[in-house]
Design an enzyme around this catalytic site. Structure first.
Site, PDB file in Angstrom:
ATOM      1  N   GLU A   1      -5.185   2.833   2.131  1.00 25.56           N
ATOM      2  CA  GLU A   1      -5.662   1.337   2.915  1.00 25.56           C
ATOM      3  C   GLU A   1      -5.075   1.585   4.094  1.00 25.56           C
ATOM      4  OE1 GLU A   1      -4.365  -1.929   0.682  1.00 25.56           O
ATOM      5  OE2 GLU A   1      -5.666  -3.278   2.208  1.00 25.56           O
TER       6      GLU A   1
ATOM      7  N   ARG B   1       5.136   4.438  -7.362  1.00 30.78           N
ATOM      8  CA  ARG B   1       5.118   3.354  -8.387  1.00 30.78           C
ATOM      9  C   ARG B   1       4.188   3.496  -9.762  1.00 30.78           C
ATOM     10  NH1 ARG B   1       2.898  -0.431  -4.349  1.00 30.78           N
ATOM     11  NH2 ARG B   1       3.614   1.687  -2.939  1.00 30.78           N
TER      12      ARG B   1
HETATM   13  P1  AMP Z   1      -5.929   3.260  -2.521  1.00 28.29           P
HETATM   14  O1  AMP Z   1      -6.101   4.600  -2.393  1.00 28.29           O
HETATM   15  O2  AMP Z   1      -6.692   2.712  -1.358  1.00 28.29           O
HETATM   16  O3  AMP Z   1      -6.794   2.971  -3.849  1.00 28.29           O
HETATM   17  O4  AMP Z   1      -4.530   2.625  -2.560  1.00 28.29           O
HETATM   18  C1  AMP Z   1      -4.091   2.779  -3.646  1.00 28.29           C
HETATM   19  C2  AMP Z   1      -2.448   3.082  -3.424  1.00 28.29           C
HETATM   20  O5  AMP Z   1      -1.910   2.700  -2.510  1.00 28.29           O
HETATM   21  C3  AMP Z   1      -1.568   2.793  -4.467  1.00 28.29           C
HETATM   22  O6  AMP Z   1      -0.688   3.961  -4.791  1.00 28.29           O
HETATM   23  C4  AMP Z   1      -0.906   1.524  -4.307  1.00 28.29           C
HETATM   24  O7  AMP Z   1       0.401   1.446  -4.605  1.00 28.29           O
HETATM   25  C5  AMP Z   1      -0.915   1.568  -2.841  1.00 28.29           C
HETATM   26  N1  AMP Z   1      -1.447   0.445  -1.971  1.00 28.29           N
HETATM   27  C6  AMP Z   1      -2.531   0.204  -1.399  1.00 28.29           C
HETATM   28  N2  AMP Z   1      -2.830  -0.896  -0.979  1.00 28.29           N
HETATM   29  C7  AMP Z   1      -1.731  -1.621  -1.286  1.00 28.29           C
HETATM   30  C8  AMP Z   1      -1.118  -3.050  -1.155  1.00 28.29           C
HETATM   31  N3  AMP Z   1      -1.749  -3.997  -0.450  1.00 28.29           N
HETATM   32  N4  AMP Z   1      -0.112  -3.561  -1.765  1.00 28.29           N
HETATM   33  C9  AMP Z   1       0.645  -2.702  -2.639  1.00 28.29           C
HETATM   34  N5  AMP Z   1       0.360  -1.023  -2.705  1.00 28.29           N
HETATM   35  C10 AMP Z   1      -0.961  -0.762  -1.955  1.00 28.29           C
END
Ligand code: AMP
Length: 177
Positions: free
Chosen positions: A100, A63
């Site tokens: 996550e 994205r």
């Molecule tokens: P993080 O590494 O935990 O900051 O996660 C960010 C990445 O995971 C981004 O590329 C987001 O697109 C995806 N992501 C994590 N959690 C979500 C969520 N609840 N909804 C959509 N995309 C998420």
């Protein structure tokens, strides 16, 4: 929240228990049907980063590509993809990270960034900050300097902003939860 944040939040579709139980997935695809909103998002990011000299825009698969490429066109700055392991065809460097909802590995082409270049990172959402830390690691490995990161959405309750290792990174998000 300001006007743009409210409009953006209204266009986000929450999908419960995707991709696994307990996660509320923020689906940005409805935003992609609204070109006026996309235009406002691009204007917002351009305005907020105007004070920085940006040499490269890095988008994180997948994205980050959707929002990074139009921003690169608007700012007239080369676009660099960071991809999941095994997708980039030429020589790469890699970094692993925790999501996550899982563990993964990101890669960048070795010749994508030159020493001393200022880099703007683009992704759709900041959750725990693991992805952005891995992206920064890759940029730094190539001698680049991550100066700011822009996101449409920030899940503030996951404290991603605090988990970002580079305290000098300017972190910009539109809608916060
Ligand atoms: P993080 O590494 O935990 O900051 O996660 C960010 C990445 O995971 C981004 O590329 C987001 O697109 C995806 N992501 C994590 N959690 C979500 C969520 N609840 N909804 C959509 N995309 C998420």
């Amino acid at each position: 929240m300001n006007n743009l944040a409210e409009k953006l939040a209204a266009s986000i579709r929450d999908i419960k228990d995707f991709p696994k139980e307990g996660i509320v997935f923020k689906d940005i695809t409805p935003v992609l049907k609204n070109m006026a909103l996309i235009g406002e998002i691009m204007d917002f990011f351009t305005d907020k980063t105007r004070g920085f000299k940006i040499d490269k825009i890095v988008g994180i698969e997948s994205r980050g590509f959707i929002f990074g490429m139009p921003l690169a066109v608007k700012m007239n700055v080369p676009f660099i993809p960071i991809r999941k392991k095994g997708k980039l065809p030429a020589e790469t460097v890699s970094a692993s990270y925790t999501l996550e909802y899982g563990v993964s590995e990101l890669e960048i082409h070795k010749d994508a960034i030159s020493k001393g270049e200022n880099v703007l990172i683009v992704d759709d959402l900041l959750a725990t900050g693991g992805t952005i830390n891995a992206a920064e690691e890759l940029i730094v490995k190539l001698g680049g300097k991550p100066v700011c990161a822009v996101f449409l959405l920030e899940l503030s309750f996951l404290k991603g902003r605090e988990n970002i290792k580079n305290k000098k990174l300017e972190v910009i998000s539109i809608a916060k939860y």
